[in-house]
Design a protein around this motif. Structure first.
Motif, mmCIF file in Angstrom:
data_model
loop_
_atom_site.group_PDB
_atom_site.id
_atom_site.type_symbol
_atom_site.label_atom_id
_atom_site.label_comp_id
_atom_site.label_asym_id
_atom_site.label_seq_id
_atom_site.Cartn_x
_atom_site.Cartn_y
_atom_site.Cartn_z
ATOM 1 N N PHE A 132 -1.154 13.995 -6.250
ATOM 2 C CA PHE A 132 -0.229 14.141 -5.305
ATOM 3 C C PHE A 132 -1.088 14.341 -3.799
ATOM 4 C CE2 PHE A 132 2.301 16.914 -2.584
ATOM 5 C CZ PHE A 132 3.544 16.310 -2.684
ATOM 6 N N LEU A 133 -2.135 15.041 -3.788
ATOM 7 C CA LEU A 133 -2.833 15.328 -2.562
ATOM 8 C C LEU A 133 -3.491 14.063 -2.088
ATOM 9 C CD1 LEU A 133 -4.340 18.930 -2.949
ATOM 10 C CD2 LEU A 133 -2.420 18.390 -1.620
ATOM 11 N N SER A 134 -4.049 13.386 -3.023
ATOM 12 C CA SER A 134 -4.967 12.455 -2.775
ATOM 13 C C SER A 134 -3.980 11.262 -2.331
ATOM 14 C CB SER A 134 -5.825 11.845 -3.842
ATOM 15 O OG SER A 134 -5.197 11.447 -5.027
ATOM 16 N N SER A 135 -2.860 10.889 -2.763
ATOM 17 C CA SER A 135 -1.825 9.994 -2.647
ATOM 18 C C SER A 135 -1.307 10.473 -1.260
ATOM 19 C CB SER A 135 -1.118 9.734 -3.789
ATOM 20 O OG SER A 135 -1.472 9.159 -4.938
ATOM 21 N N GLY A 136 -1.070 11.431 -1.099
ATOM 22 C CA GLY A 136 -0.524 11.998 0.230
ATOM 23 C C GLY A 136 -1.390 11.824 1.286
ATOM 24 N N TYR A 137 -2.824 11.974 1.091
ATOM 25 C CA TYR A 137 -3.856 11.651 2.104
ATOM 26 C C TYR A 137 -3.881 10.484 2.500
ATOM 27 C CZ TYR A 137 -8.173 11.442 4.323
ATOM 28 O OH TYR A 137 -9.285 11.148 5.431
ATOM 29 N N LEU A 150 -1.242 8.212 1.914
ATOM 30 C CA LEU A 150 -0.149 7.769 2.680
ATOM 31 C C LEU A 150 -0.339 8.161 4.475
ATOM 32 C CD1 LEU A 150 2.587 8.396 0.367
ATOM 33 C CD2 LEU A 150 2.195 6.235 1.510
ATOM 34 N N VAL A 151 -0.715 9.238 4.617
ATOM 35 C CA VAL A 151 -0.413 9.727 6.087
ATOM 36 C C VAL A 151 -1.750 9.738 6.617
ATOM 37 C CG1 VAL A 151 1.446 11.087 5.612
ATOM 38 C CG2 VAL A 151 -0.699 12.353 5.533
ATOM 39 N N LYS A 168 0.770 -1.185 0.141
ATOM 40 C CA LYS A 168 -0.028 0.165 0.068
ATOM 41 C C LYS A 168 0.783 1.148 0.115
ATOM 42 C CE LYS A 168 -3.586 -2.286 2.593
ATOM 43 N NZ LYS A 168 -4.621 -2.310 3.796
ATOM 44 N N ASN A 169 2.039 1.177 0.824
ATOM 45 C CA ASN A 169 2.792 2.311 0.882
ATOM 46 C C ASN A 169 3.505 2.701 -0.498
ATOM 47 O OD1 ASN A 169 2.100 2.985 3.432
ATOM 48 N ND2 ASN A 169 4.124 1.852 4.428
#
Length: 88
Positions: free
Chosen positions: A46-51, A53-54, A4-5
């Protein structure tokens, strides 16, 4: 490493690469609808993948290993493309 990461990290890199490429085009006065849409798509990716991830993750999401490694490969190719474009 967690699939997933890797999957979401690849999306983060790919979205960032799209955003950087479109910003470089806009900075060179090559602004058109395509570069604007690339910028919007890249920032969204970028924002959706970052969300993911964290932030909150779906418990039942288990990406296919082939798709994970394909996304890692294409993110690496995109990153190399951005580096070559910046160094040009």
């Amino acid at each position: 490493m967690d699939k997933k990461n890797l999957f979401h990290g690849s999306g983060l890199i790919g979205g960032g690469a799209l955003a950087v490429i479109s910003l470089l085009s806009i900075a060179n006065n090559d602004s058109n609808i395509v570069t604007t849409l690339m910028l919007i798509g890249g920032v969204g990716m970028f924002l959706s993948s970052g969300y993911r991830l964290v932030g909150k993750r779906s418990a039942n999401f288990d990406p296919n290993p082939i798709l994970v490694w394909l996304s890692v490969l294409f993110a690496a190719i995109g990153l190399v493309g951005v580096v070559l474009l910046v160094l040009r």
